[in-house]
Design an enzyme around this catalytic site. Structure first.
Site, short mmCIF file in Angstrom:
data_model
loop_
_atom_site.label_atom_id
_atom_site.label_comp_id
_atom_site.label_asym_id
_atom_site.label_seq_id
_atom_site.Cartn_x
_atom_site.Cartn_y
_atom_site.Cartn_z
N HIS A 171 0.82 -1.23 0.00
CA HIS A 171 0.00 0.00 0.00
C HIS A 171 0.86 1.28 0.00
O HIS A 171 0.73 2.13 -0.86
CB HIS A 171 -0.89 0.04 1.25
CG HIS A 171 -1.73 -1.15 1.50
ND1 HIS A 171 -2.90 -1.43 0.82
CD2 HIS A 171 -1.56 -2.17 2.38
CE1 HIS A 171 -3.42 -2.55 1.28
NE2 HIS A 171 -2.65 -3.03 2.21
O1 RIB Z 1 -4.81 -0.09 5.18
C1 RIB Z 1 -3.45 -0.13 4.83
C2 RIB Z 1 -2.68 0.86 5.63
O2 RIB Z 1 -2.78 0.56 7.01
C3 RIB Z 1 -1.17 0.83 5.32
O3 RIB Z 1 -0.63 2.10 5.54
C4 RIB Z 1 -0.64 -0.12 6.35
O4 RIB Z 1 0.72 0.13 6.68
C5 RIB Z 1 -1.50 0.22 7.53
O5 RIB Z 1 -0.94 1.36 8.16
#
Ligand code: RIB
Ligand code: CA
Length: 314
Positions: free
Chosen positions: A240
């Site tokens: 992500h």
């Molecule tokens: O939903 C994904 C996010 O939440 C990413 O930033 C992961 O590292 C968590 O922080």
């Protein structure tokens, strides 16, 4: 090449945060002015230690780390141990950090770095937005030298921590709400985009064979993919936070639409839902560039190529 883009990475390492940090360090198009940490995937103490550990792995203890909020603005902290483990960076064996964060609180560190930068700074928050909301509240004058806030967070469609909400916005809905209505240009890299660009086994094995840093990322993935395999049946994992960094580095990798985004702070069922007015039903002025699609092969190639270019500390 034009001058590097000055960025500040606000993060909660976290497997994908760690990979996003490595991507930023490996990209000459970016000038990483510093790293700030926030409670999210794990407690502030753990996310801060993890940021320091990653910087030491690649011999970059020169990059300052400032610790920030240890809890959301108005809620109890919810951590993501079910995804990132007890340490927040479960999987690879990484020694405890030898270095320490700077004494300055992350919010004041962000303000100082932004206000003293000769060129407008791009803020890349990839955890709960608590530090950024506090920055905009306590140092409003800094906003004038912020080029854009490129967040990893939210979703047009489904959530991941609940059916309605993505983790970062769920943890601190009030902070996210403040960022979206701050008037500062915001890009929202949400799950709709990150789930389209999975790091697959072929990428992982390529990295594992590439050297110590690639092996570290492969071992992060070995642990991180577990949650995604069990929950979604994915063969690979969405990195992500690295997508947010990649979008700064190579604008256009992610396709965006300019829309109004609000955040549900009222209901329990939909706590932290980013309500994206995709079809412009509300008539409200757009306040964000929302990710809708991604050139996944180009993103993964960029990510692997940059990770492969990193050498471990001597
Ligand atoms: O939903 C994904 C996010 O939440 C990413 O930033 C992961 O590292 C968590 O922080
Ligand atoms: Ca994160």
């Amino acid at each position: 090449m034009s001058e590097p883009i000055p960025i500040l990475l606000d993060c909660d390492p976290g497997h994908d945060d760690a990979i996003a940090l490595l991507l930023a360090l490996a990209s000459p198009e970016l000038e990483l002015l510093g790293v700030t940490t926030v409670a999210g995937n794990q407690t502030l103490e753990k996310t801060t230690a993890n940021a320091l550990r990653v910087l030491e792995l690649v011999g970059r203890p020169d990059v300052p780390v400032a610790a920030g909020a240890d809890r959301p603005l108005a809620r109890e902290l919810v951590v993501g141990a079910y995804v990132h483990g007890e340490s927040g960076l479960e999987g690879p064996a990484l020694p405890a950090p030898a270095s320490r964060p700077v004494a300055q609180h992350a919010v004041d560190f962000l303000a100082e770095r932004i206000l003293t930068s000769a060129r407008p700074v791009t803020l890349v928050p990839v955890g709960p937005l608590t530090n950024v909301a506090l920055l905009l509240a306590r140092h409003r004058e800094a906003a004038a030298n912020v080029e854009r806030i490129v967040i990893m967070g939210g979703a047009i469609a489904e959530g991941n921590v609940t059916p309605a909400a993505e983790f970062n916005v769920y943890v601190d809905p009030e902070a996210a709400w403040r960022v979206f209505r701050s008037g500062v240009p915001v890009t929202m890299i949400g799950l709709d985009v990150t789930h389209k660009a999975l790091m697959m086994p072929a990428h992982v094995e390529r990295l594992r064979a590439s050297g110590a840093v690639g092996r570290f990322v492969a071992e992060l993935h070995d642990y991180f993919v577990r949650f995604h395999r069990e929950t979604y049946g994915f063969e690979g994992a969405p990195i992500h936070d690295a997508v947010a960094v990649a979008q700064v580095l190579r604008p256009g990798l992610v396709e965006t639409v300019h829309r109004h985004v609000d955040v549900d702070r009222e209901s329990e069922l939909c706590r932290g839902r980013t309500v994206v007015d995709l079809w412009r039903r509300t008539g409200k002025e757009p306040n964000a560039d929302v990710g809708t699609d991604i050139d996944a092969p180009a993103f993964l190639e960029l990510l692997c190529e940059r990770i492969e270019s990193l050498e471990p500390a001597k």
